[in-house]
Design an enzyme around this catalytic site. Structure first.
Site, short mmCIF file in Angstrom:
data_model
loop_
_atom_site.label_atom_id
_atom_site.label_comp_id
_atom_site.label_asym_id
_atom_site.label_seq_id
_atom_site.Cartn_x
_atom_site.Cartn_y
_atom_site.Cartn_z
N ASP A 171 -8.35 3.53 7.10
CA ASP A 171 -9.44 2.65 7.53
C ASP A 171 -10.60 3.50 8.04
O ASP A 171 -10.59 4.72 7.93
CB ASP A 171 -8.94 1.71 8.62
CG ASP A 171 -8.45 2.47 9.84
OD1 ASP A 171 -9.18 2.50 10.84
OD2 ASP A 171 -7.34 3.05 9.79
N ASP A 209 4.88 4.55 -3.89
CA ASP A 209 3.55 5.14 -4.07
C ASP A 209 2.62 4.04 -4.57
O ASP A 209 2.37 3.90 -5.76
CB ASP A 209 3.62 6.30 -5.06
CG ASP A 209 2.28 7.05 -5.19
OD1 ASP A 209 1.33 6.68 -4.48
OD2 ASP A 209 2.21 7.99 -6.00
N HIS A 262 -2.97 5.04 0.69
CA HIS A 262 -3.69 3.89 1.26
C HIS A 262 -4.96 4.40 1.91
O HIS A 262 -4.94 4.98 3.01
CB HIS A 262 -2.80 3.20 2.30
CG HIS A 262 -3.44 2.00 2.92
ND1 HIS A 262 -3.48 0.78 2.30
CD2 HIS A 262 -4.08 1.84 4.10
CE1 HIS A 262 -4.10 -0.09 3.08
NE2 HIS A 262 -4.49 0.54 4.18
N GLU A 295 0.25 5.52 3.80
CA GLU A 295 -1.03 5.80 4.44
C GLU A 295 -1.17 7.31 4.63
O GLU A 295 -0.20 8.08 4.55
CB GLU A 295 -1.16 5.09 5.78
CG GLU A 295 -2.57 5.14 6.34
CD GLU A 295 -2.86 4.05 7.36
OE1 GLU A 295 -4.05 3.75 7.55
OE2 GLU A 295 -1.91 3.50 7.94
#
Length: 1013
Positions: free
Chosen positions: A521, A927, A875, A936
């Site tokens: 993020d 994956d 991610h 992540e």
């Protein structure tokens, strides 16, 4: 051709009863629509956006119920939804569910693809007749609601959702849902069902077994067959299509129109000829009574198929008298309908034997261990193995060591130890002889420069993820990874309290620009950023105090902007500085409420979607409340900064020392400001100051004695002040791993440290600087004992039968691979401080790296760009090519979080759907970019990964780090002790000598740091 027949319909059902071999999926595109086991997983439950508020969850009747206490301003402000649903444009989908309500309530259901630049509504019930829920909450059977929708677009990324905000559920009322099904359209797996183009795609009867006749498409577009000689077998005349795929457990529908010149039975079946002519479905009771010039009889026949096939033939059979001689039968609109529609279900792939190893390669002078995964029933017999070079020459051989069943992987394994091979080479392979055929590994190298590039690529992760600066193609090496500066408005960000109470005395704005994005993020977190900055600074300190590779990270050595490679500071410190400067900005300035404390984090107000570059993020961002843990992180890293940067930037060093001591005092003044949510019944809930986790990780922590120990360690190393030393010795963590441990320690933790347990960082700093800084003997001895005990424990784990992780893998948590690299850092320092005469610590490090790069039960390299089966879909919102082709694939050198055996309770919908709940710990991984709980990537995982890559690269150049280095340091100790006698007692240097100019060569002798005791 237009057909003018009026259709009659006959419904016939049948089922064949063959043995089932594989499980099958239900004909619904959403999972767990019945909320089994009182769980909503993998549904995303209401997030209460746009001012909405309320409660939701599974009730004691197994229904998902939502009660609204604040309407909010938008219908989407309250959603129950699932993501990544595939829809096909123009296809009809059936949505069915049961509902209850406490008052007459509307229901709004639909699907939308929000991953596109302009979101596309796939379907929406607001365009349909309004359906009201009137069945009360106490009714035994809910109100059955159904909609048929035509999908407006093709998508694989749609969100199916119920929207309940802005009054859809009235204020203080409740809606319950259950048995939610989204039926895909049945898919016809036959070609040219209407016999266009003279029946192209169909094989017409070949007239075998003595049969004879004619077949052709007539003027009405029907396929008609006239039999002139019946022959001896029904299969002697076949109208068929071949090569169809059927999945066990599905109920297929055969659908067609038929006519005949006389009453007769039409016979069809589906047969797998390569599988011994196994019949998958058949019917012998379809009576055709419609004449050739009449309306057809329409047949719809259901068959449950219980055998998988990739080579099935669908056929009508007309021979052997089924169609009497001289008679004609016609068929049209022939379909074989797959009930799973456009959902993709792959049959399970059979397990195969495999040789798992470090797919990148092995260092010549360290351990080389591979694992043979056995499939054969006889696993107790050793197998022969061969090491083959690129020219197919066997250069080593032996027999496998039988291990047996490995509980942490679920595999039956043997091990292959070829450590004695030290000959450099490329494209080696290991072969294990299994019966008449070898099982061959991926190719790999043996060479000393194996990690020379990786140590830089792992560090490049941080430049890629800088906030507030343009990322240059000239630095990252490819235009696809370049991007404009992200979040330039982070220079004026409000504290979160301003959103709720603009008049609060803690409502203010601050410049929190810069720093590194934490993970997938765009949030920035002090507690995660602190350990990450510490690791880079520790890598520098270790290289100058204990190591011999500091020149590898000197000015101009790394891929950084010209302004940084051309200054006088080592490049490693240029990169670390980007984060250190940001950490300083997170400290509340003098004159403000809670001055000296550090804000816990800052991030978007709500989660952003995948496929989003930082500069494209338009969400409002807030600074979250200060916490004691964040403040002590700042104190520790700032104290470390003060001694590291003194030689290169005295102003920064002074600012850091001031910030560190101010932060430590602020933490003493506010020792119980915790991140997280208090448990019910907590007697002091006011201690929990930060409760907003929407849009950023919580990083909750209500045990901060470890952070106090870490901060004290760094402050003492830098200043030598006795007050800090005494506080260290009075700490609940002195001589302990955890505050409540007995002394001596009886039970060892699985790791020495992580972001939420930081006292081990203090121990590592003490030992890193113990050679060139005069520290308290008892403190150093205590740190040495604790670290070496842990290191020896990690060696034991790495030597246990299995895949040789230097860590207990009975259970693996989120980010388990970070535990592997953190433990490898401990092993490296243990090797340094013992002047070890053997390779036990570095061999365990090599085994850990082998695990990360492919010697694991999945045969997966958890690092992008390294190995034959590397990490591909981390991610990450910008490296999101797997989600959106407009964004790039990840660069090389990125480490995945790895297996997470708690995914079933704390995981994401992807991992829950694709990984068995009871998976052996080392296999709980997928994956996939949507699997944030296993895939992540973060700054605090790549920083120790870079540290270890540099350590192993140094070791490959110099071998045992002991002899020469220890001799030099011993001599240096004598010289310095002599100099100590002449030192002015009143002279006090507050920082160590890590920043002195470096001597480039085999040996780098750091200056000894002295102070007044």
């Amino acid at each position: 051709m237009v057909k003018h027949f009026k259709t009659m319909t006959a419904l016939v059902t049948a089922a064949c009863t063959l043995g089932s071999t594989l499980s099958f999926a239900q004909a619904t595109l959403v999972e767990n629509g019945s909320f089994d086991n009182n769980s909503a997983i993998p549904w995303e439950t209401p997030g209460w956006w746009s001012g909405g508020a309320g409660t939701s969850g599974v009730d004691d009747q197994g229904r998902f119920c939502t009660s609204v206490t604040a309407l909010g301003t938008n219908d989407w402000g309250v959603q129950l939804r699932q993501s990544n649903i595939r829809f096909e444009q123009g296809a009809t989908y059936k949505v069915r569910f049961r509902a209850w309500s406490s008052a007459q309530t509307s229901v709004v259901v639909g699907a939308i693809d929000e991953t596109l630049a302009t979101p596309v509504v796939i379907f929406d019930s607001t365009s349909e007749p309004n359906q009201l829920i009137t069945t009360g909450l106490d009714a035994a059977e809910g109100q059955l609601i159904s909609y048929d929708f035509v999908a407006a677009a093709d998508t694989e990324k749609a969100r199916f959702r119920f929207m309940m905000g802005a009054g859809i559920i009235p204020l203080n009322e409740t809606l319950c849902l259950d048995d939610i099904v989204v039926e895909p359209p049945a898919k016809n797996i036959l070609n040219n069902s209407e016999f266009n183009d003279d029946g192209a795609g169909w094989e017409v009867p070949g007239w075998w077994a003595g049969g004879a006749g004619t077949s052709a498409v007539d003027d009405d577009g029907r396929m008609c067959t006239t039999v002139t000689t019946a022959g001896t077998n029904d299969w002697g005349a076949q109208l068929r299509q071949v090569g169809k795929k059927l999945v066990a457990g599905r109920t297929y529908t055969v659908d067609f129109d038929a006519w005949s010149s006389a009453d007769m039975i039409v016979v069809y079946d589906v047969i797998d000829e390569p599988a011994g002519y196994q019949i998958l479905l058949e019917n012998k009771d379809v009576n055709v009574t419609a004449r050739l010039d009449e309306a057809p009889v329409h047949f719809t026949v259901e068959h449950e198929v219980q055998q998988n096939s990739n080579e099935a033939n669908f056929r009508f059979m007309f021979g052997g008298g089924l169609v009497p001689e001289g008679e004609t039968i016609c068929v049209d609109n022939v379909k074989l309908l797959d009930p799973e529609g456009n959902s993709v279900i792959q049959p399970e792939e059979p397990e195969v034997a495999a040789v798992h190893l470090n797919q990148h390669g092995y260092l010549p002078n360290l351990a080389k261990v591979a694992t043979y995964k056995v499939i054969a029933e006889d696993y107790t017999t050793a197998r022969d193995w061969q090491l083959v070079n690129s020219e197919n020459v066997v250069i080593a051989s032996g027999q496998t060591t039988v291990i047996g069943e490995d509980a942490n992987s679920g595999d039956v394994i043997h091990q292959i130890d070829f450590s004695s091979v030290t000959t450099p080479g490329t494209d080696y392979t290991l072969r294990v002889i299994e019966g008449s055929d070898p099982v061959v590994s991926h190719p790999f190298d043996i060479r000393a420069d194996l990690y020379e590039l990786l140590k830089y690529e792992a560090l490049s992760y941080f430049y890629h993820n800088r906030s507030g600066i343009e990322i240059l193609a000239s630095v990252v090496g490819d235009e696809k990874w370049a991007r404009p500066a992200g979040h330039l408005d982070d220079n004026v960000v409000e504290t979160f309290i301003c959103k709720e109470d603009p008049t609060a005395d803690t409502c203010r704005t601050a410049d929190v620009s810069g720093g590194w994005y934490d993970a997938g993020d765009h949030g920035k977190y002090v507690v995660n950023g602190g350990i990450s900055a510490w690791t880079l600074l520790n890598q520098y300190e270790r290289s100058t105090s204990l190591g011999r590779n500091a020149s590898d990270f000197a000015q101009g050595s790394m891929a950084l902007p010209d302004s940084e490679t051309g200054n006088t500071m080592p490049d490693l410190l240029d990169e670390a500085r980007w984060q250190v400067e940001w950490l300083l900005k997170m400290q509340i300035p003098a004159g403000e409420t809670l001055a000296g404390m550090a804000y816990h984090k800052m991030h978007d107000d709500g989660w952003t979607g995948l496929g989003l570059a930082p500069h494209e993020d338009t969400k409002t961002r807030y600074i979250q409340a200060p916490t004691t843990a964040a403040t002590l992180n700042l104190a520790a890293v700032a104290a470390q900064c003060a001694r590291v940067y003194e030689t290169f930037d005295a102003d920064l060093a002074n600012r850091c020392l001031s910030a560190a001591e101010t932060a430590y005092q602020a933490a003493l003044d506010h020792p119980e400001m915790y991140a997280g949510v208090p448990e019910e019944g907590d007697p002091n809930p006011e201690r929990y100051t930060m409760t907003n986790g929407d849009g950023g990780g919580m990083y909750g922590d209500d045990e901060v004695r470890d952070e106090f120990f870490w901060a004290l360690s760094e402050l003492y190393i830098t200043t030598g002040k006795q007050t800090y030393l005494q506080a260290l010795k009075n700490s609940a963590l002195y001589n302990r791993y955890a505050p409540d441990d007995p002394t001596p320690v009886e039970t060892l933790p699985t790791s020495l440290y992580h972001w939420g347990n930081t006292n081990g960082l203090g121990l590592m700093s003490i030992l890193t600087r113990s050679r060139d800084t005069e520290l308290d003997d008892d403190l150093v001895a205590s740190a040495k004992s604790l670290v070496l005990t842990m290191a020896d424990n990690f060696v034991d784990y790495a030597n246990q039968p299995g895949y040789n992780m230097p860590m207990d893998s009975t259970e693996l948590d989120w980010g388990s691979n970070s535990g592997v690299v953190n433990n490898m850092m401990v092993l490296g320092v243990a090797n340094d401080i013992t002047c070890a005469q053997d390779t036990r610590y570095v061999d365990a490090m090599a085994n850990g790296f082998a695990y990360l790069l492919g010697n694991n039960p999945l045969g997966k390299s958890y690092v992008t760009g390294y190995g034959e089966n590397p990490l591909e879909q981390p991610h990450h919102r910008f490296w999101a090519n797997a989600e959106n082709a407009d964004y790039p694939t990840p660069p090389p050198g990125v480490l995945s979080g790895g297996p997470n055996s708690s995914h079933a309770t704390t995981g994401d919908p992807v991992s829950i759907a694709r990984i068995a709940a009871d998976c052996p710990a080392e296999t709980c991984y997928v994956d996939n970019i949507g699997s944030w709980s296993t895939n992540e990537i973060t700054i605090n995982w790549n920083s120790p990964f870079a540290w270890v890559a540099a350590y192993l690269d140094e070791y490959s150049d110099f071998g045992l780090a002991s002899d020469a280095l220890c001799q030099v340091n011993d001599e240096d100790d004598q010289d310095e002790n002599e100099n100590d006698e002449d030192e002015d007692d009143n002279h006090q240097k507050r920082r160590g000598g890590a920043g002195v100019p470096l001597l480039i060569g085999l040996l780098l002798v750091a200056t000894r740091f002295r102070r007044n005791r």
